[in-house]
Scaffold this active site. Structure first.
Site, PDB file in Angstrom:
ATOM      1  N   LYS A 227      19.822 -37.317 -18.276  1.00  0.00           N
ATOM      2  CA  LYS A 227      20.326 -36.416 -17.238  1.00  0.00           C
ATOM      3  C   LYS A 227      19.191 -35.952 -16.315  1.00  0.00           C
ATOM      4  O   LYS A 227      19.347 -35.911 -15.108  1.00  0.00           O
ATOM      5  CB  LYS A 227      21.008 -35.186 -17.859  1.00  0.00           C
ATOM      6  CG  LYS A 227      22.204 -35.528 -18.732  1.00  0.00           C
ATOM      7  CD  LYS A 227      22.976 -34.279 -19.142  1.00  0.00           C
ATOM      8  CE  LYS A 227      22.177 -33.293 -19.977  1.00  0.00           C
ATOM      9  NZ  LYS A 227      21.817 -33.780 -21.313  1.00  0.00           N
TER      10      LYS A 227
ATOM     11  N   ARG B   4      28.052 -26.306 -20.749  1.00  0.00           N
ATOM     12  CA  ARG B   4      27.816 -26.948 -22.032  1.00  0.00           C
ATOM     13  C   ARG B   4      28.886 -26.591 -23.049  1.00  0.00           C
ATOM     14  O   ARG B   4      28.862 -27.072 -24.167  1.00  0.00           O
ATOM     15  CB  ARG B   4      26.464 -26.492 -22.547  1.00  0.00           C
ATOM     16  CG  ARG B   4      25.590 -27.617 -23.065  1.00  0.00           C
ATOM     17  CD  ARG B   4      24.312 -26.958 -23.494  1.00  0.00           C
ATOM     18  NE  ARG B   4      23.330 -27.850 -23.999  1.00  0.00           N
ATOM     19  CZ  ARG B   4      22.331 -28.355 -23.286  1.00  0.00           C
ATOM     20  NH1 ARG B   4      22.252 -28.148 -22.004  1.00  0.00           N
ATOM     21  NH2 ARG B   4      21.407 -29.074 -23.887  1.00  0.00           N
TER      22      ARG B   4
ATOM     23  N   ARG C 126      10.168 -38.802 -26.367  1.00  0.00           N
ATOM     24  CA  ARG C 126      10.123 -38.155 -25.043  1.00  0.00           C
ATOM     25  C   ARG C 126       8.858 -37.306 -24.858  1.00  0.00           C
ATOM     26  O   ARG C 126       8.462 -36.567 -25.752  1.00  0.00           O
ATOM     27  CB  ARG C 126      11.364 -37.274 -24.885  1.00  0.00           C
ATOM     28  CG  ARG C 126      11.356 -36.472 -23.601  1.00  0.00           C
ATOM     29  CD  ARG C 126      12.714 -36.033 -23.204  1.00  0.00           C
ATOM     30  NE  ARG C 126      13.310 -35.035 -24.078  1.00  0.00           N
ATOM     31  CZ  ARG C 126      14.519 -34.528 -23.886  1.00  0.00           C
ATOM     32  NH1 ARG C 126      15.265 -34.941 -22.883  1.00  0.00           N
ATOM     33  NH2 ARG C 126      14.999 -33.623 -24.710  1.00  0.00           N
TER      34      ARG C 126
ATOM     35  N   ARG D  34       8.295 -31.413 -26.068  1.00  0.00           N
ATOM     36  CA  ARG D  34       9.000 -30.137 -26.073  1.00  0.00           C
ATOM     37  C   ARG D  34       9.082 -29.568 -27.484  1.00  0.00           C
ATOM     38  O   ARG D  34       9.263 -30.309 -28.436  1.00  0.00           O
ATOM     39  CB  ARG D  34      10.416 -30.338 -25.542  1.00  0.00           C
ATOM     40  CG  ARG D  34      10.554 -29.984 -24.100  1.00  0.00           C
ATOM     41  CD  ARG D  34      11.846 -30.457 -23.533  1.00  0.00           C
ATOM     42  NE  ARG D  34      13.013 -30.031 -24.308  1.00  0.00           N
ATOM     43  CZ  ARG D  34      14.250 -30.326 -23.964  1.00  0.00           C
ATOM     44  NH1 ARG D  34      14.482 -31.033 -22.882  1.00  0.00           N
ATOM     45  NH2 ARG D  34      15.263 -29.917 -24.694  1.00  0.00           N
TER      46      ARG D  34
ATOM     47  N   ARG E 118      20.848 -30.144 -32.758  1.00  0.00           N
ATOM     48  CA  ARG E 118      21.313 -30.233 -31.371  1.00  0.00           C
ATOM     49  C   ARG E 118      22.446 -31.252 -31.239  1.00  0.00           C
ATOM     50  O   ARG E 118      23.368 -31.062 -30.459  1.00  0.00           O
ATOM     51  CB  ARG E 118      20.147 -30.585 -30.447  1.00  0.00           C
ATOM     52  CG  ARG E 118      19.322 -29.357 -30.085  1.00  0.00           C
ATOM     53  CD  ARG E 118      17.939 -29.698 -29.609  1.00  0.00           C
ATOM     54  NE  ARG E 118      17.916 -30.463 -28.387  1.00  0.00           N
ATOM     55  CZ  ARG E 118      16.857 -31.165 -28.001  1.00  0.00           C
ATOM     56  NH1 ARG E 118      15.777 -31.202 -28.735  1.00  0.00           N
ATOM     57  NH2 ARG E 118      16.896 -31.829 -26.876  1.00  0.00           N
TER      58      ARG E 118
END
Ligand code: ADP
Length: 211
Positions: free
Chosen positions: A13, A88, A123, A156, A167
């Site tokens: 995204k 969300r 990531r 992160r 998550r």
């Protein structure tokens, strides 16, 4: 042009919203990164949100609604914006409609769970400009530095294996139903995001009629 980008964590995204933001010259608004900035600046919102984020849970709807309402009232949003990571929950989508916020296009990036875990664990984000890399699929040429600005690449705090599991659970329970919610209204475009970045980008361009 007002756009919502839906999809699981690490579906791409952020990457696609950066592209659309440039193309339409409208801001990309990521509720996740606004919340993370508030945490690093130690604001009241940041302090309240940190406990949830650290556990991979969603931040309460009231906090997020307030943040989004303030952000889209800024002058740079007058020609539109891209919402990445918001809404969300179905409750957030309904609250948004109550506030009179309507969007032109809703795109959902679709990706299987195994791939999500792989993407999140690789990531890396630039600590200066926020550019997104992946250790295997999209490495920075300069190793641990950003190709665009030279900033240090970091992982992160909520991209750990344990938090990723939580998550994903939260995503399936609370966010995935939004796909059906918008599909039932007839304005959802679904895009397979499991292949190469170029393929996802091409599908996104096609969805927006960009040649
Ligand atoms: P990702 O999509 O990669 O999980 P984000 O940067 O969008 O990451 O969000 C990170 C975290 O910020 C979420 O796990 C959640 O705790 C919080 N968050 C972001 N957007 C929202 C939202 N709209 N509602 C509730 N919590 C949110």
């Amino acid at each position: 042009m007002k756009i919502i980008l839906l999809g699981p964590p690490a579906a791409g995204k952020g990457t696609q919203s950066a592209y659309l933001s440039k193309y339409y010259d409208i801001p990309a608004i990521s509720t996740g990164s606004i919340i993370r900035n508030n945490i690093s600046e130690g604001t009241e919102l940041g302090t309240k949100a940190k406990v949830y984020i650290d556990e991979g849970k969603l931040v309460p709807d009231e906090l997020v609604m307030d943040l989004v309402a303030k952000r889209i009232a800024q002058p740079d949003c007058k020609n539109g914006y891209i919402l990445d990571g918001f809404p969300r929950t179905v409750a957030q989508a309904e609250a948004m409609e109550k506030l009179g916020i309507n969007v032109d296009k809703i795109v959902e990036l679709v990706l299987p769970d195994e791939e999500i875990v792989d993407r999140i664990s690789g990531r890396r984000n630039c600590s200066e400009c926020g550019a997104i890399y992946h250790t295997k699929d999209h490495p920075s040429k300069a190793g641990d530095r950003c190709d665009k600005c030279g900033g240090k690449l970091v992982q992160r705090a909520d991209d750990t294996e344990e938090t990723i599991k939580k998550r994903l659970e939260v995503y399936h329970e609370k966010t995935q139903p939004l796909g059906n919610y918008y599909a039932a209204k007839g304005n959802l475009v679904q895009i397979d995001s499991s292949g190469l970045l170029e393929d996802t980008s091409a599908a996104v361009r096609k969805a927006f009629g960009v040649e």
